[in-house]
Scaffold this motif. Sequence first.
Motif, PDB file in Angstrom:
ATOM      1  N   THR A  61      19.148  65.369  32.340  1.00 47.28           N
ATOM      2  CA  THR A  61      18.345  64.737  33.379  1.00 47.28           C
ATOM      3  C   THR A  61      18.381  63.227  33.200  1.00 47.28           C
ATOM      4  O   THR A  61      18.042  62.711  32.136  1.00 47.28           O
ATOM      5  CB  THR A  61      16.883  65.224  33.329  1.00 47.28           C
ATOM      6  N   LEU A  62      18.800  62.529  34.255  1.00 50.12           N
ATOM      7  CA  LEU A  62      18.806  61.070  34.287  1.00 50.12           C
ATOM      8  C   LEU A  62      17.656  60.631  35.183  1.00 50.12           C
ATOM      9  O   LEU A  62      17.592  61.033  36.356  1.00 50.12           O
ATOM     10  CB  LEU A  62      20.131  60.544  34.817  1.00 50.12           C
ATOM     11  N   SER A  63      16.743  59.802  34.667  1.00 52.70           N
ATOM     12  CA  SER A  63      15.520  59.478  35.394  1.00 52.70           C
ATOM     13  C   SER A  63      15.219  57.981  35.386  1.00 52.70           C
ATOM     14  O   SER A  63      14.481  57.498  34.517  1.00 52.70           O
ATOM     15  CB  SER A  63      14.328  60.238  34.793  1.00 52.70           C
ATOM     16  N   PRO A  64      15.776  57.221  36.330  1.00 54.98           N
ATOM     17  CA  PRO A  64      15.331  55.834  36.488  1.00 54.98           C
ATOM     18  C   PRO A  64      14.012  55.786  37.259  1.00 54.98           C
ATOM     19  O   PRO A  64      13.791  56.581  38.179  1.00 54.98           O
ATOM     20  CB  PRO A  64      16.466  55.193  37.287  1.00 54.98           C
ATOM     21  N   THR A  65      13.132  54.863  36.870  1.00 54.05           N
ATOM     22  CA  THR A  65      11.829  54.727  37.502  1.00 54.05           C
ATOM     23  C   THR A  65      11.517  53.249  37.702  1.00 54.05           C
ATOM     24  O   THR A  65      11.859  52.416  36.859  1.00 54.05           O
ATOM     25  CB  THR A  65      10.724  55.365  36.634  1.00 54.05           C
ATOM     26  N   LEU A  66      10.878  52.940  38.806  1.00 53.33           N
ATOM     27  CA  LEU A  66      10.418  51.577  39.055  1.00 53.33           C
ATOM     28  C   LEU A  66       8.949  51.616  39.436  1.00 53.33           C
ATOM     29  O   LEU A  66       8.568  52.285  40.405  1.00 53.33           O
ATOM     30  CB  LEU A  66      11.230  50.919  40.177  1.00 53.33           C
ATOM     31  N   ALA A  67       8.119  50.938  38.661  1.00 51.36           N
ATOM     32  CA  ALA A  67       6.693  50.806  38.967  1.00 51.36           C
ATOM     33  C   ALA A  67       6.431  49.379  39.413  1.00 51.36           C
ATOM     34  O   ALA A  67       6.920  48.423  38.804  1.00 51.36           O
ATOM     35  CB  ALA A  67       5.850  51.147  37.735  1.00 51.36           C
ATOM     36  N   MET A  68       5.652  49.232  40.486  1.00 51.11           N
ATOM     37  CA  MET A  68       5.324  47.909  41.021  1.00 51.11           C
ATOM     38  C   MET A  68       3.873  47.885  41.455  1.00 51.11           C
ATOM     39  O   MET A  68       3.283  48.923  41.739  1.00 51.11           O
ATOM     40  CB  MET A  68       6.210  47.567  42.221  1.00 51.11           C
ATOM     41  N   GLY A  69       3.314  46.675  41.522  1.00 55.29           N
ATOM     42  CA  GLY A  69       1.953  46.553  42.005  1.00 55.29           C
ATOM     43  C   GLY A  69       1.362  45.216  41.642  1.00 55.29           C
ATOM     44  O   GLY A  69       2.073  44.272  41.290  1.00 55.29           O
ATOM     45  N   TYR A  70       0.042  45.135  41.745  1.00 64.48           N
ATOM     46  CA  TYR A  70      -0.637  43.914  41.346  1.00 64.48           C
ATOM     47  C   TYR A  70      -1.976  44.255  40.720  1.00 64.48           C
ATOM     48  O   TYR A  70      -2.540  45.338  40.918  1.00 64.48           O
ATOM     49  CB  TYR A  70      -0.818  42.966  42.540  1.00 64.48           C
ATOM     50  N   LEU A  71      -2.514  43.322  39.943  1.00 66.21           N
ATOM     51  CA  LEU A  71      -3.803  43.457  39.293  1.00 66.21           C
ATOM     52  C   LEU A  71      -4.653  42.248  39.668  1.00 66.21           C
ATOM     53  O   LEU A  71      -4.182  41.110  39.651  1.00 66.21           O
ATOM     54  CB  LEU A  71      -3.644  43.532  37.769  1.00 66.21           C
ATOM     55  N   GLU A  72      -5.908  42.506  40.014  1.00 68.64           N
ATOM     56  CA  GLU A  72      -6.841  41.450  40.377  1.00 68.64           C
ATOM     57  C   GLU A  72      -8.212  41.820  39.836  1.00 68.64           C
ATOM     58  O   GLU A  72      -8.451  42.963  39.438  1.00 68.64           O
ATOM     59  CB  GLU A  72      -6.879  41.281  41.897  1.00 68.64           C
ATOM     60  N   ASP A  73      -9.125  40.863  39.827  1.00 73.37           N
ATOM     61  CA  ASP A  73     -10.451  41.137  39.282  1.00 73.37           C
ATOM     62  C   ASP A  73     -11.149  42.283  39.994  1.00 73.37           C
ATOM     63  O   ASP A  73     -11.810  43.112  39.359  1.00 73.37           O
ATOM     64  CB  ASP A  73     -11.326  39.882  39.360  1.00 73.37           C
ATOM     65  N   ASP A  74     -11.014  42.363  41.319  1.00 75.13           N
ATOM     66  CA  ASP A  74     -11.753  43.379  42.064  1.00 75.13           C
ATOM     67  C   ASP A  74     -10.857  44.448  42.703  1.00 75.13           C
ATOM     68  O   ASP A  74     -11.345  45.313  43.427  1.00 75.13           O
ATOM     69  CB  ASP A  74     -12.617  42.735  43.147  1.00 75.13           C
ATOM     70  N   SER A  75      -9.560  44.410  42.447  1.00 71.41           N
ATOM     71  CA  SER A  75      -8.682  45.416  43.052  1.00 71.41           C
ATOM     72  C   SER A  75      -7.373  45.513  42.290  1.00 71.41           C
ATOM     73  O   SER A  75      -7.008  44.612  41.528  1.00 71.41           O
ATOM     74  CB  SER A  75      -8.396  45.081  44.523  1.00 71.41           C
ATOM     75  N   GLU A  76      -6.673  46.608  42.513  1.00 69.78           N
ATOM     76  CA  GLU A  76      -5.332  46.761  41.954  1.00 69.78           C
ATOM     77  C   GLU A  76      -4.536  47.750  42.783  1.00 69.78           C
ATOM     78  O   GLU A  76      -5.090  48.670  43.399  1.00 69.78           O
ATOM     79  CB  GLU A  76      -5.381  47.215  40.498  1.00 69.78           C
ATOM     80  N   LEU A  77      -3.255  47.527  42.835  1.00 70.55           N
ATOM     81  CA  LEU A  77      -2.325  48.404  43.555  1.00 70.55           C
ATOM     82  C   LEU A  77      -1.221  48.818  42.607  1.00 70.55           C
ATOM     83  O   LEU A  77      -0.586  47.961  41.980  1.00 70.55           O
ATOM     84  CB  LEU A  77      -1.728  47.674  44.765  1.00 70.55           C
ATOM     85  N   ASN A  78      -0.985  50.108  42.486  1.00 70.07           N
ATOM     86  CA  ASN A  78       0.070  50.636  41.631  1.00 70.07           C
ATOM     87  C   ASN A  78       0.950  51.585  42.439  1.00 70.07           C
ATOM     88  O   ASN A  78       0.444  52.520  43.075  1.00 70.07           O
ATOM     89  CB  ASN A  78      -0.528  51.390  40.433  1.00 70.07           C
ATOM     90  N   THR A  79       2.240  51.340  42.427  1.00 73.07           N
ATOM     91  CA  THR A  79       3.200  52.233  43.069  1.00 73.07           C
ATOM     92  C   THR A  79       4.304  52.566  42.076  1.00 73.07           C
ATOM     93  O   THR A  79       4.612  51.763  41.192  1.00 73.07           O
ATOM     94  CB  THR A  79       3.825  51.599  44.322  1.00 73.07           C
ATOM     95  N   SER A  80       4.885  53.736  42.232  1.00 75.30           N
ATOM     96  CA  SER A  80       6.020  54.107  41.382  1.00 75.30           C
ATOM     97  C   SER A  80       7.007  54.932  42.182  1.00 75.30           C
ATOM     98  O   SER A  80       6.616  55.713  43.068  1.00 75.30           O
ATOM     99  CB  SER A  80       5.557  54.890  40.154  1.00 75.30           C
TER     100      SER A  80
END
Length: 450
Positions: A61-80
């Motif tokens: 099994t070959l598994s490339p992954t990319l996680a992206m997002g942002y971090l802030e004091d009152d919010s955060e977004l995480n995608t993968s």
Amino acid sequence: MKFKTDFLTLIAVVLAIFCSRANALDWYYNPSFNYTERYTNNLRLLASNIKPAPTTMFISTLSPTLAMGYLEDDSELNTSFNWNQLLYHEQSNLDFSEKLANLNYLFKGEKWIANLAASYGDQATLGSESVQLGITGAGNVAIQVARYTRTLAPSLTYKIDEKNTLNLSGSYANTNYGAHPASGLGFSPYKSSQISLTATHAYSERLSFNLTGSYNNYNAKNNLASSCNYFRLSGHTLIIDPNNPLPCELNYNQNSDTLNAQIGVNYALNETWSANASVGLRETISHTIETFSPTAYGRFNINGSATTIPDSTTQGKTYAIGIVHNYEKGSISFNGNQQLSPASTGTQQNITQFTSTASYNLSETISTSITGSYLVSDTINSSTVTNASVFNRTLTSITPNLRWQWNEDMFLQLNYTYIEQIYTQSKLAATSDSVQLQFIYQPPINRQVK
């Protein structure tokens, strides 16, 4: 698929809304790569007397992954975004490219927290229905079929005061399957949705209580082209005769509504010991319709007939217990639970599962662990025709693990897994031994403040 487009659109909308605040955001991107080599002596977990015989196989099994997002004091977004290329060395026709995408957005207010999670998965049943995953599917991995899953789960937590909070959450899951032989193997598309409300009271810093009420709807539909081949024509009457069958189709539709009430407690004995427990009652009402559509037989054409199975009501218990002990070089945990779970068999399963894990750090770079699990799966409100109860089973597994941190970015992990599965109705038993070696490359998260 339309949902894949909708999922990417959802990501774009969330990014567009919050990119206006880019000056205060801490963006990150985190690529990683996982290579796995696995050996198994019973890929489909078949009993030794079942044909085809259990298959011994190497799987890469070959598994490339990319996680992206942002971090802030009152919010955060995480995608993968994850792509798994499965290569079956002895049976290349089983090769499959899995695609998975996940999104999670969190926003914190003064007294409330909002969260939105969404996912899309294009997987193979040999993985996603795998018995190693426990409650997913029916434990039926006799054939490989494409499995498409889409989920959406919003939640809102409101802090009434220092001791009391309310949490309102919902979830929606939609699972479909690709083309496969219509042989009653139990792959029925289904939808499951739930809404729940939880009230939590913190009695002290270490002790809290919670009360939860929830409603769940499960709906499965399928067209099983060969499930009623045991019928034949006698005059103008359709009778059962396995020796002289009349081909026909069976359209199946089950709708189940479940109400659940549960009370729980969380307690931290000290900094190293913590425990939680909950008990509850559920009531499930199921409505099932099965429509027979016989094909032409000689000079006769028979009209299809619908059979409505009387509504059935079942009561059951739900519970969960968890104990965790953390010590200087590792941890020990025990978890047990009983719950209702949607399944690919066209009906739901009552799952009882106990799991225990112990981990120990041999050094700064080498750690080991062992996990044992025992699972009991029972079908509820099974149709008399589709007979999904044939998938009732018990499963025992044990997995020792050795992990070596090669350097800051790279890991090697070696697993051995033993599985024993017994179908309770047929008494068919199967065992499997698997050895898996993983190489994991995960560089530190890259951040860029804009």
